[in-house]
Design a protein around this motif. Structure first.
Motif, PDB file in Angstrom:
ATOM      1  N   ASP A  88       0.745  -1.246  -0.095  1.00  0.00           N
ATOM      2  CA  ASP A  88      -0.128  -0.084   0.148  1.00  0.00           C
ATOM      3  C   ASP A  88       0.858   1.275   0.019  1.00  0.00           C
ATOM      4  O   ASP A  88       0.248   2.311  -0.362  1.00  0.00           O
ATOM      5  CB  ASP A  88      -0.813  -0.007   1.384  1.00  0.00           C
ATOM      6  N   ASN A  89       2.062   1.042   0.386  1.00  0.00           N
ATOM      7  CA  ASN A  89       3.097   2.419   0.409  1.00  0.00           C
ATOM      8  C   ASN A  89       3.945   2.459  -0.893  1.00  0.00           C
ATOM      9  O   ASN A  89       4.670   3.288  -1.108  1.00  0.00           O
ATOM     10  CB  ASN A  89       3.977   2.266   1.597  1.00  0.00           C
ATOM     11  N   GLY A  90       3.588   1.746  -1.858  1.00  0.00           N
ATOM     12  CA  GLY A  90       4.371   1.922  -3.160  1.00  0.00           C
ATOM     13  C   GLY A  90       5.432   1.005  -3.165  1.00  0.00           C
ATOM     14  O   GLY A  90       6.274   1.193  -3.964  1.00  0.00           O
ATOM     15  N   ASN A  91       5.712   0.184  -2.221  1.00  0.00           N
ATOM     16  CA  ASN A  91       7.231  -0.486  -2.288  1.00  0.00           C
ATOM     17  C   ASN A  91       7.013  -1.880  -2.786  1.00  0.00           C
ATOM     18  O   ASN A  91       5.868  -2.564  -2.637  1.00  0.00           O
ATOM     19  CB  ASN A  91       7.568  -0.545  -0.652  1.00  0.00           C
ATOM     20  N   ALA A  92       7.748  -2.171  -3.462  1.00  0.00           N
ATOM     21  CA  ALA A  92       7.779  -3.299  -4.417  1.00  0.00           C
ATOM     22  C   ALA A  92       8.466  -4.548  -3.311  1.00  0.00           C
ATOM     23  O   ALA A  92       9.510  -4.179  -2.820  1.00  0.00           O
ATOM     24  CB  ALA A  92       8.640  -3.396  -5.588  1.00  0.00           C
ATOM     25  N   HIS A  93       8.094  -5.770  -3.320  1.00  0.00           N
ATOM     26  CA  HIS A  93       8.451  -7.002  -2.720  1.00  0.00           C
ATOM     27  C   HIS A  93       8.647  -8.028  -3.624  1.00  0.00           C
ATOM     28  O   HIS A  93       7.838  -8.469  -4.092  1.00  0.00           O
ATOM     29  CB  HIS A  93       7.316  -7.403  -1.439  1.00  0.00           C
ATOM     30  N   ILE A  94      10.197  -8.329  -3.976  1.00  0.00           N
ATOM     31  CA  ILE A  94      10.257  -9.107  -5.178  1.00  0.00           C
ATOM     32  C   ILE A  94      10.181 -10.802  -4.638  1.00  0.00           C
ATOM     33  O   ILE A  94      10.798 -11.105  -3.381  1.00  0.00           O
ATOM     34  CB  ILE A  94      11.937  -8.855  -5.776  1.00  0.00           C
ATOM     35  N   ARG A 146      21.073 -13.527   4.736  1.00  0.00           N
ATOM     36  CA  ARG A 146      20.191 -13.558   3.581  1.00  0.00           C
ATOM     37  C   ARG A 146      20.844 -13.174   2.057  1.00  0.00           C
ATOM     38  O   ARG A 146      20.504 -13.675   1.264  1.00  0.00           O
ATOM     39  CB  ARG A 146      18.841 -12.669   3.758  1.00  0.00           C
ATOM     40  N   TYR A 147      21.637 -12.043   2.269  1.00  0.00           N
ATOM     41  CA  TYR A 147      22.218 -11.736   1.126  1.00  0.00           C
ATOM     42  C   TYR A 147      23.342 -12.885   0.665  1.00  0.00           C
ATOM     43  O   TYR A 147      23.338 -13.129  -0.624  1.00  0.00           O
ATOM     44  CB  TYR A 147      23.087 -10.522   1.297  1.00  0.00           C
ATOM     45  N   GLU A 148      24.194 -13.335   1.542  1.00  0.00           N
ATOM     46  CA  GLU A 148      25.028 -14.491   1.148  1.00  0.00           C
ATOM     47  C   GLU A 148      24.170 -15.821   0.226  1.00  0.00           C
ATOM     48  O   GLU A 148      24.653 -16.106  -0.500  1.00  0.00           O
ATOM     49  CB  GLU A 148      25.675 -15.107   2.470  1.00  0.00           C
ATOM     50  N   LYS A 149      22.856 -15.819   0.952  1.00  0.00           N
ATOM     51  CA  LYS A 149      22.064 -17.080   0.444  1.00  0.00           C
ATOM     52  C   LYS A 149      21.802 -16.494  -1.025  1.00  0.00           C
ATOM     53  O   LYS A 149      21.860 -17.504  -2.114  1.00  0.00           O
ATOM     54  CB  LYS A 149      20.921 -17.334   1.268  1.00  0.00           C
ATOM     55  N   PHE A 150      21.406 -15.276  -1.252  1.00  0.00           N
ATOM     56  CA  PHE A 150      21.044 -14.801  -2.424  1.00  0.00           C
ATOM     57  C   PHE A 150      22.260 -15.027  -3.351  1.00  0.00           C
ATOM     58  O   PHE A 150      21.950 -15.076  -4.826  1.00  0.00           O
ATOM     59  CB  PHE A 150      20.687 -13.129  -2.433  1.00  0.00           C
ATOM     60  N   ALA A 154      17.984  -5.543  -2.476  1.00  0.00           N
ATOM     61  CA  ALA A 154      17.491  -5.272  -1.284  1.00  0.00           C
ATOM     62  C   ALA A 154      16.022  -5.611  -1.096  1.00  0.00           C
ATOM     63  O   ALA A 154      15.824  -6.276  -0.127  1.00  0.00           O
ATOM     64  CB  ALA A 154      17.509  -3.428  -0.960  1.00  0.00           C
ATOM     65  N   SER A 155      15.013  -5.310  -2.165  1.00  0.00           N
ATOM     66  CA  SER A 155      13.791  -5.857  -2.096  1.00  0.00           C
ATOM     67  C   SER A 155      13.892  -7.307  -1.819  1.00  0.00           C
ATOM     68  O   SER A 155      12.800  -7.959  -1.003  1.00  0.00           O
ATOM     69  CB  SER A 155      13.022  -5.497  -3.247  1.00  0.00           C
ATOM     70  N   PHE A 156      14.462  -8.225  -2.614  1.00  0.00           N
ATOM     71  CA  PHE A 156      14.451  -9.641  -2.458  1.00  0.00           C
ATOM     72  C   PHE A 156      14.907 -10.092  -1.024  1.00  0.00           C
ATOM     73  O   PHE A 156      14.382 -10.986  -0.517  1.00  0.00           O
ATOM     74  CB  PHE A 156      15.412 -10.184  -3.380  1.00  0.00           C
ATOM     75  N   ILE A 157      15.780  -9.423  -0.405  1.00  0.00           N
ATOM     76  CA  ILE A 157      16.379  -9.838   0.835  1.00  0.00           C
ATOM     77  C   ILE A 157      15.637  -9.303   2.011  1.00  0.00           C
ATOM     78  O   ILE A 157      15.760  -9.495   3.064  1.00  0.00           O
ATOM     79  CB  ILE A 157      18.036  -9.834   1.024  1.00  0.00           C
ATOM     80  N   GLY A 158      14.701  -8.578   1.575  1.00  0.00           N
ATOM     81  CA  GLY A 158      13.753  -7.757   2.747  1.00  0.00           C
ATOM     82  C   GLY A 158      14.547  -6.397   3.435  1.00  0.00           C
ATOM     83  O   GLY A 158      14.009  -6.435   4.752  1.00  0.00           O
ATOM     84  N   PHE A 175      20.709  -1.503   2.588  1.00  0.00           N
ATOM     85  CA  PHE A 175      21.597  -2.383   1.899  1.00  0.00           C
ATOM     86  C   PHE A 175      22.865  -1.978   1.590  1.00  0.00           C
ATOM     87  O   PHE A 175      24.167  -2.488   1.624  1.00  0.00           O
ATOM     88  CB  PHE A 175      20.825  -2.929   0.454  1.00  0.00           C
ATOM     89  N   SER A 176      22.689  -0.536   0.972  1.00  0.00           N
ATOM     90  CA  SER A 176      24.169   0.184   0.701  1.00  0.00           C
ATOM     91  C   SER A 176      25.171   0.028   1.827  1.00  0.00           C
ATOM     92  O   SER A 176      26.403  -0.096   1.852  1.00  0.00           O
ATOM     93  CB  SER A 176      23.808   1.421   0.355  1.00  0.00           C
ATOM     94  N   LYS A 177      24.564   0.438   3.248  1.00  0.00           N
ATOM     95  CA  LYS A 177      25.445   0.372   4.273  1.00  0.00           C
ATOM     96  C   LYS A 177      25.897  -0.963   4.825  1.00  0.00           C
ATOM     97  O   LYS A 177      27.242  -1.227   4.942  1.00  0.00           O
ATOM     98  CB  LYS A 177      24.731   0.886   5.423  1.00  0.00           C
TER      99      LYS A 177
END
Length: 196
Positions: free
Chosen positions: A66-72, A154-158, A175-179, A185-187
């Protein structure tokens, strides 16, 4: 054409062995199409009673909150399948988006054609049952990972799962994929690089 047939038949052969006649029957059930990058091939509300088998390119499936955020939910690369499984299995309108991230070629199997194939080539029912079971296991593991693993884990698994396309994807999609948010994600990536 040979590459397209070969990739699909190789995918099927991972789980079942088809005779040459069965292979012809299977190949005849699929249509093919090409889509340009940024094309939305499924959107919520569509009658998406089909599945795509990717021959070339990258697609992604996702939802928008509802906030316009994509969740892959997933990325599909050559040799992978992608669909709005809710629409495909129930016959109801789609609830997901599927779009093209990189120009693609796909094979398309309509639900009615898959039902016919199950009768004509019963081994295909076993094949799709195995795919569905593997998908269920992967989705369950993803939920558990989200509850129990850190963002770094989660990033390592990705990276392990999508090593072939990680450099093709915008950082915000990873970032979206790992939640996590793109900023987090940048930090996190900067911290990981500093530690290496």
């Amino acid at each position: 054409m040979y590459f397209m047939e070969n990739l699909l038949l190789q995918n099927i052969a991972k789980h079942v062995t088809l005779t040459p006649d069965e292979e012809k029957t299977v190949l005849n059930a699929f249509a093919s199409d090409r889509f340009k990058a940024k094309t939305i091939v499924i959107k919520p509300g569509d009658e998406a009673h089909f599945t795509y088998f990717v021959l070339k390119g990258i697609l992604r499936s996702y939802t928008i909150d509802d906030n316009g955020n994509a969740h892959i939910l997933s990325f599909a690369t050559p040799g992978w399948w992608v669909a709005d499984m809710y629409s495909y299995l129930t016959g109801k309108p789609a609830i997901l988006y599927v779009d093209v991230m990189e120009d693609c070629e796909v094979l398309i199997l309509q639900k009615c054609d898959s039902e016919r194939l199950f009768k004509e080539v019963p081994k295909l029912e076993r094949f799709f049952r195995i795919l569905t079971e593997n998908n269920l296991i992967a989705n369950q593991q993803r939920v558990l990972d989200k509850m129990s693993l850190s963002a770094e884990e989660r990033y390592e698994k990705f990276l392990a799962k999508y090593s072939d396309i990680v450099n093709c994807l915008p950082q915000k999609y990873i970032a979206s994929f790992i939640g996590v948010t793109p900023e987090f994600f940048s930090k996190m990536k900067a911290n990981l690089l500093r530690r290496k």
